[in-house]
Design a protein around this motif. Structure first.
Motif, PDB file in Angstrom:
ATOM      1  N   THR A   6     -46.355  38.292  30.441  1.00 48.57           N
ATOM      2  CA  THR A   6     -45.287  37.497  31.057  1.00 48.57           C
ATOM      3  C   THR A   6     -45.546  36.017  30.810  1.00 48.57           C
ATOM      4  O   THR A   6     -46.579  35.634  30.279  1.00 48.57           O
ATOM      5  CB  THR A   6     -45.228  37.747  32.575  1.00 48.57           C
ATOM      6  N   SER A   7     -44.597  35.188  31.233  1.00 49.24           N
ATOM      7  CA  SER A   7     -44.765  33.730  31.150  1.00 49.24           C
ATOM      8  C   SER A   7     -44.286  33.110  32.453  1.00 49.24           C
ATOM      9  O   SER A   7     -43.244  33.494  32.992  1.00 49.24           O
ATOM     10  CB  SER A   7     -43.963  33.170  29.975  1.00 49.24           C
ATOM     11  N   SER A   8     -45.072  32.162  32.961  1.00 51.82           N
ATOM     12  CA  SER A   8     -44.699  31.445  34.181  1.00 51.82           C
ATOM     13  C   SER A   8     -45.433  30.122  34.204  1.00 51.82           C
ATOM     14  O   SER A   8     -46.416  29.930  33.479  1.00 51.82           O
ATOM     15  CB  SER A   8     -45.049  32.263  35.438  1.00 51.82           C
ATOM     16  N   GLY A   9     -44.967  29.214  35.050  1.00 58.12           N
ATOM     17  CA  GLY A   9     -45.660  27.943  35.158  1.00 58.12           C
ATOM     18  C   GLY A   9     -47.073  28.101  35.683  1.00 58.12           C
ATOM     19  O   GLY A   9     -48.015  27.456  35.212  1.00 58.12           O
ATOM     20  N   ASN A  10     -47.239  28.975  36.675  1.00 57.22           N
ATOM     21  CA  ASN A  10     -48.528  29.201  37.318  1.00 57.22           C
ATOM     22  C   ASN A  10     -48.669  30.692  37.613  1.00 57.22           C
ATOM     23  O   ASN A  10     -47.675  31.418  37.715  1.00 57.22           O
ATOM     24  CB  ASN A  10     -48.616  28.404  38.626  1.00 57.22           C
ATOM     25  N   PHE A  11     -49.905  31.150  37.761  1.00 54.99           N
ATOM     26  CA  PHE A  11     -50.145  32.582  37.979  1.00 54.99           C
ATOM     27  C   PHE A  11     -51.216  32.765  39.040  1.00 54.99           C
ATOM     28  O   PHE A  11     -52.223  32.056  39.056  1.00 54.99           O
ATOM     29  CB  PHE A  11     -50.602  33.243  36.672  1.00 54.99           C
ATOM     30  N   ASP A  70     -53.723  36.892  45.108  1.00 57.19           N
ATOM     31  CA  ASP A  70     -53.626  35.838  46.116  1.00 57.19           C
ATOM     32  C   ASP A  70     -52.327  35.085  45.894  1.00 57.19           C
ATOM     33  O   ASP A  70     -51.612  35.317  44.921  1.00 57.19           O
ATOM     34  CB  ASP A  70     -54.824  34.886  46.027  1.00 57.19           C
ATOM     35  N   GLY A  71     -52.051  34.176  46.793  1.00 56.76           N
ATOM     36  CA  GLY A  71     -50.841  33.375  46.670  1.00 56.76           C
ATOM     37  C   GLY A  71     -51.121  32.066  45.961  1.00 56.76           C
ATOM     38  O   GLY A  71     -51.883  32.020  45.007  1.00 56.76           O
ATOM     39  N   PHE A  72     -50.523  30.984  46.473  1.00 55.96           N
ATOM     40  CA  PHE A  72     -50.549  29.730  45.726  1.00 55.96           C
ATOM     41  C   PHE A  72     -51.776  28.864  46.003  1.00 55.96           C
ATOM     42  O   PHE A  72     -51.677  27.631  46.078  1.00 55.96           O
ATOM     43  CB  PHE A  72     -49.268  28.925  45.957  1.00 55.96           C
ATOM     44  N   MET A  73     -52.947  29.469  46.093  1.00 52.72           N
ATOM     45  CA  MET A  73     -54.173  28.692  46.263  1.00 52.72           C
ATOM     46  C   MET A  73     -54.506  27.852  45.036  1.00 52.72           C
ATOM     47  O   MET A  73     -55.307  26.917  45.106  1.00 52.72           O
ATOM     48  CB  MET A  73     -55.346  29.612  46.607  1.00 52.72           C
ATOM     49  N   PHE A  74     -53.895  28.175  43.889  1.00 53.64           N
ATOM     50  CA  PHE A  74     -54.114  27.337  42.701  1.00 53.64           C
ATOM     51  C   PHE A  74     -53.648  25.903  42.959  1.00 53.64           C
ATOM     52  O   PHE A  74     -54.100  24.969  42.297  1.00 53.64           O
ATOM     53  CB  PHE A  74     -53.392  27.922  41.481  1.00 53.64           C
ATOM     54  N   MET A  75     -52.771  25.714  43.946  1.00 50.35           N
ATOM     55  CA  MET A  75     -52.287  24.374  44.265  1.00 50.35           C
ATOM     56  C   MET A  75     -53.389  23.486  44.836  1.00 50.35           C
ATOM     57  O   MET A  75     -53.269  22.260  44.840  1.00 50.35           O
ATOM     58  CB  MET A  75     -51.137  24.461  45.276  1.00 50.35           C
ATOM     59  N   THR A  76     -54.453  24.094  45.345  1.00 41.16           N
ATOM     60  CA  THR A  76     -55.528  23.314  45.959  1.00 41.16           C
ATOM     61  C   THR A  76     -56.548  22.826  44.934  1.00 41.16           C
ATOM     62  O   THR A  76     -57.458  22.075  45.286  1.00 41.16           O
ATOM     63  CB  THR A  76     -56.262  24.145  47.027  1.00 41.16           C
ATOM     64  N   LEU A  77     -56.416  23.256  43.678  1.00 39.37           N
ATOM     65  CA  LEU A  77     -57.374  22.886  42.632  1.00 39.37           C
ATOM     66  C   LEU A  77     -56.784  21.796  41.743  1.00 39.37           C
ATOM     67  O   LEU A  77     -55.884  22.069  40.938  1.00 39.37           O
ATOM     68  CB  LEU A  77     -57.736  24.108  41.779  1.00 39.37           C
ATOM     69  N   ASN A  78     -57.283  20.561  41.893  1.00 33.10           N
ATOM     70  CA  ASN A  78     -56.763  19.510  41.019  1.00 33.10           C
ATOM     71  C   ASN A  78     -57.386  19.570  39.630  1.00 33.10           C
ATOM     72  O   ASN A  78     -57.096  18.740  38.770  1.00 33.10           O
ATOM     73  CB  ASN A  78     -56.934  18.115  41.635  1.00 33.10           C
ATOM     74  N   LEU A 118     -56.732  22.224  37.897  1.00 30.95           N
ATOM     75  CA  LEU A 118     -55.703  23.009  37.219  1.00 30.95           C
ATOM     76  C   LEU A 118     -54.419  22.196  37.117  1.00 30.95           C
ATOM     77  O   LEU A 118     -54.039  21.501  38.061  1.00 30.95           O
ATOM     78  CB  LEU A 118     -55.402  24.300  37.993  1.00 30.95           C
ATOM     79  N   PRO A 119     -53.704  22.287  35.990  1.00 33.14           N
ATOM     80  CA  PRO A 119     -52.406  21.615  35.904  1.00 33.14           C
ATOM     81  C   PRO A 119     -51.374  22.366  36.719  1.00 33.14           C
ATOM     82  O   PRO A 119     -51.422  23.594  36.841  1.00 33.14           O
ATOM     83  CB  PRO A 119     -52.080  21.683  34.403  1.00 33.14           C
ATOM     84  N   PHE A 120     -50.423  21.642  37.289  1.00 36.90           N
ATOM     85  CA  PHE A 120     -49.328  22.277  38.004  1.00 36.90           C
ATOM     86  C   PHE A 120     -48.016  21.870  37.350  1.00 36.90           C
ATOM     87  O   PHE A 120     -47.749  20.684  37.142  1.00 36.90           O
ATOM     88  CB  PHE A 120     -49.302  21.862  39.475  1.00 36.90           C
ATOM     89  N   GLY A 121     -47.210  22.865  36.999  1.00 38.17           N
ATOM     90  CA  GLY A 121     -45.921  22.572  36.384  1.00 38.17           C
ATOM     91  C   GLY A 121     -45.201  23.846  36.003  1.00 38.17           C
ATOM     92  O   GLY A 121     -45.767  24.936  36.054  1.00 38.17           O
ATOM     93  N   GLY A 122     -43.944  23.700  35.636  1.00 37.39           N
ATOM     94  CA  GLY A 122     -43.131  24.846  35.288  1.00 37.39           C
ATOM     95  C   GLY A 122     -43.007  25.031  33.791  1.00 37.39           C
ATOM     96  O   GLY A 122     -43.599  24.308  32.986  1.00 37.39           O
ATOM     97  N   VAL A 123     -42.188  26.013  33.424  1.00 38.13           N
ATOM     98  CA  VAL A 123     -41.908  26.287  32.018  1.00 38.13           C
ATOM     99  C   VAL A 123     -40.470  26.783  31.942  1.00 38.13           C
ATOM    100  O   VAL A 123     -40.020  27.558  32.785  1.00 38.13           O
ATOM    101  CB  VAL A 123     -42.900  27.329  31.436  1.00 38.13           C
ATOM    102  N   HIS A 154     -51.289  16.814  38.700  1.00 34.62           N
ATOM    103  CA  HIS A 154     -52.453  17.091  39.549  1.00 34.62           C
ATOM    104  C   HIS A 154     -53.717  16.599  38.843  1.00 34.62           C
ATOM    105  O   HIS A 154     -53.934  16.877  37.652  1.00 34.62           O
ATOM    106  CB  HIS A 154     -52.597  18.572  39.912  1.00 34.62           C
ATOM    107  N   GLY A 155     -54.557  15.890  39.586  1.00 35.51           N
ATOM    108  CA  GLY A 155     -55.818  15.409  39.052  1.00 35.51           C
ATOM    109  C   GLY A 155     -55.625  14.555  37.805  1.00 35.51           C
ATOM    110  O   GLY A 155     -54.731  13.710  37.729  1.00 35.51           O
ATOM    111  N   LYS A 156     -56.480  14.765  36.809  1.00 34.25           N
ATOM    112  CA  LYS A 156     -56.375  13.992  35.566  1.00 34.25           C
ATOM    113  C   LYS A 156     -55.065  14.258  34.841  1.00 34.25           C
ATOM    114  O   LYS A 156     -54.569  13.403  34.095  1.00 34.25           O
ATOM    115  CB  LYS A 156     -57.548  14.314  34.630  1.00 34.25           C
ATOM    116  N   PHE A 157     -54.470  15.435  35.066  1.00 32.05           N
ATOM    117  CA  PHE A 157     -53.192  15.742  34.435  1.00 32.05           C
ATOM    118  C   PHE A 157     -52.114  14.758  34.896  1.00 32.05           C
ATOM    119  O   PHE A 157     -51.208  14.425  34.136  1.00 32.05           O
ATOM    120  CB  PHE A 157     -52.773  17.180  34.734  1.00 32.05           C
TER     121      PHE A 157
END
Length: 465
Positions: A381-386, A390-398, A400-405, A414-417
């Motif tokens: 599959t393809s998605s902005g985030n995976f 678990d749920g959206f705990m990836f949001m707590t990691l700066n 990791l890049p956050f964005g859509g596709v 997020h962070g250096k991104f």
């Protein structure tokens, strides 16, 4: 009279003066933003409670602390991020200097939404300030109490020759977008994102779009239903479901649905009590318009859990819908509320086909005790985030890049991104002013011999016939 021309002119002049470029100035702005968050934490919490009835824990976890974490990270790494990035060279440029310089774009516009009005306003701002830009901030008028704090208090902590907050609704935003900016960062719906992108196109302005969409959640038969229910319910009802990365529908077998429903009811009761309306841990829908839209979605399929609502309080109970048809409104639009439809699939392949036949989502979730199942969903599959199990705990990691596709957006932060998003990566080559004899191989009259030598120096493979 154009209400914005004087403000924008002031900011452009400040940028042209070079005021924002030194690391010391950028650090001072970031420190000011950090002081704002520390000095007015309680004020921001009160504004979030007034706008969204947001619990203090949710305000701290997903709004204030995330923004503060971004400030701290940027301050620790600012000089490293700003350094010229050396690149590899070929033989022809061995005596030259080749590097990437991270330059500010100039005057940037940040348009933020109402659902996380602190986080989604200030986290992009951190990147813009760290990158050395002048910034116009346009917070959402829908979360009016938070907007007021940002407009009245935040500018006191930043250089007002380089920063401004614009208030107002769609009309003011439309007027603002008629102006030329050097970069636009927008968070909101795909519908409005298209309007913003069309306005940016008029000036060939680069843009980041952080949009939403319908985020699938596949639940395999090989799962502990209570564990899945705990995680899915919490992430679906967090911020009363008004989260762009919340799971928007569940795909599972009929057998798993039967196991999942009582587990979800148990989770809702443990989290919010027998009467969720009286729980201090469940917020409210932002306004009457969104409440009416959500109340209409309660008529889709069959209510298996919840379904209660109260217009006076803008309350929607945590709700699970079953027997939902793909053509119903709840499956045609992003829900943005504490309502979760369950659709039945017969296999993993069918679930993946279902997901791939729709627009690419901002987030995708898969639950299974079998690692190969989660990895298959990720690979096919393809998605902005995976998120796996678990749920959206990836949001707590700066980290990791956050964005859509696709329909869920373009660009990342997020962070250096964030720093990279708001920086122009300028390719630079500084050659020696002498050594002309070594350069003569490039000049006419051309010959096959010179071409061969030049291609070798440029590390280009080419067959000369």
């Amino acid at each position: 009279m154009d209400p914005f021309s004087d403000t924008l002119q002031r900011l452009r002049e400040a940028f042209r003066s070079g005021r924002t470029r030194p690391a010391e100035f950028r650090a001072a702005q970031l420190k000011g933003l950090g002081r704002f968050l520390q000095d007015h934490k309680k004020l921001l919490q009160e504004a979030l409670a007034q706008d969204l009835h947001k619990p203090v824990t949710e305000s701290e976890i997903s709004e204030i602390s995330l923004a503060q974490g971004e400030v701290n990270l940027a301050l620790r790494n600012l000089r490293t991020w700003m350094k010229d990035e050396k690149v590899t060279k070929n033989l022809a440029t061995q005596l030259d200097s080749a590097f990437i310089r991270k330059e500010p774009f100039g005057l940037v516009l940040i348009i933020s939404p109402w659902n996380y009005p602190v986080n989604l306003t200030l986290v992009p701002l951190v990147g813009a300030l760290a990158a050395g830009n002048c910034v116009v901030l346009k917070p959402s008028e829908i979360s009016k109490n938070t907007e007021q704090v940002l407009a009245e208090v935040l500018p006191q902590y930043l250089d007002q020759n380089c920063f401004a907050v614009v208030q107002g609704g769609p009309e003011e935003t439309g007027q603002l977008l008629k102006h030329k900016f050097d970069y636009i960062f927008f968070t909101g719906s795909p519908r409005v994102g298209k309007i913003v992108m069309a306005a940016a196109t008029e000036h060939l302005t680069p843009i980041t779009l952080e949009l939403g969409g319908k985020n699938p959640c596949y639940v395999d038969d090989n799962c502990d239903p209570q564990t899945v229910a705990n995680r899915v319910v919490w992430f679906r009802c967090y911020n009363t479901g008004q989260t762009c990365v919340a799971p928007d529908y569940v795909l599972c077998s009929p057998e798993m649905q039967e196991r999942l429903l009582p587990a979800m009811q148990s989770a809702i009761t443990r989290f919010y009590g027998d009467d969720p309306r009286s729980s201090p841990n469940l917020g409210r829908i932002i306004n009457e318009k969104h409440f009416q839209r959500l109340q209409g979605l309660l008529g889709c399929g069959r209510v298996a859990i919840g379904g209660q609502s109260d217009e006076r309080d803008r309350y929607i109970a945590p709700t699970v819908l079953v027997d939902v048809q793909q053509t119903e409104p709840v499956m045609q639009e992003e829900i943005f509320g504490p309502i979760l439809p369950i659709l039945n699939v017969r296999s993993l392949d069918e679930a993946i086909d279902f997901i791939n036949c729709r627009e690419k989502p901002l987030a995708l979730y898969a639950f299974s005790t079998r690692n190969q199942v989660v990895k298959q969903v990720l690979a096919r599959t393809s998605s902005g985030n995976f998120g796996g199990n678990d749920g959206f705990m990836f949001m707590t990691l700066n980290s990791l890049p956050f964005g859509g596709v696709g329909n869920s957006g373009m660009g990342k932060y997020h962070g250096k991104f964030s720093f990279d998003t708001f920086s122009h990566h300028r390719a630079c080559l500084l050659a020696h002013s002498g050594l002309e004899k070594l350069k003569e191989i490039r000049y006419p009259p051309y010959s096959v011999c010179r071409l061969r030598m030049l291609l070798m120096a440029m590390e280009t493979r080419c067959t000369i016939l």
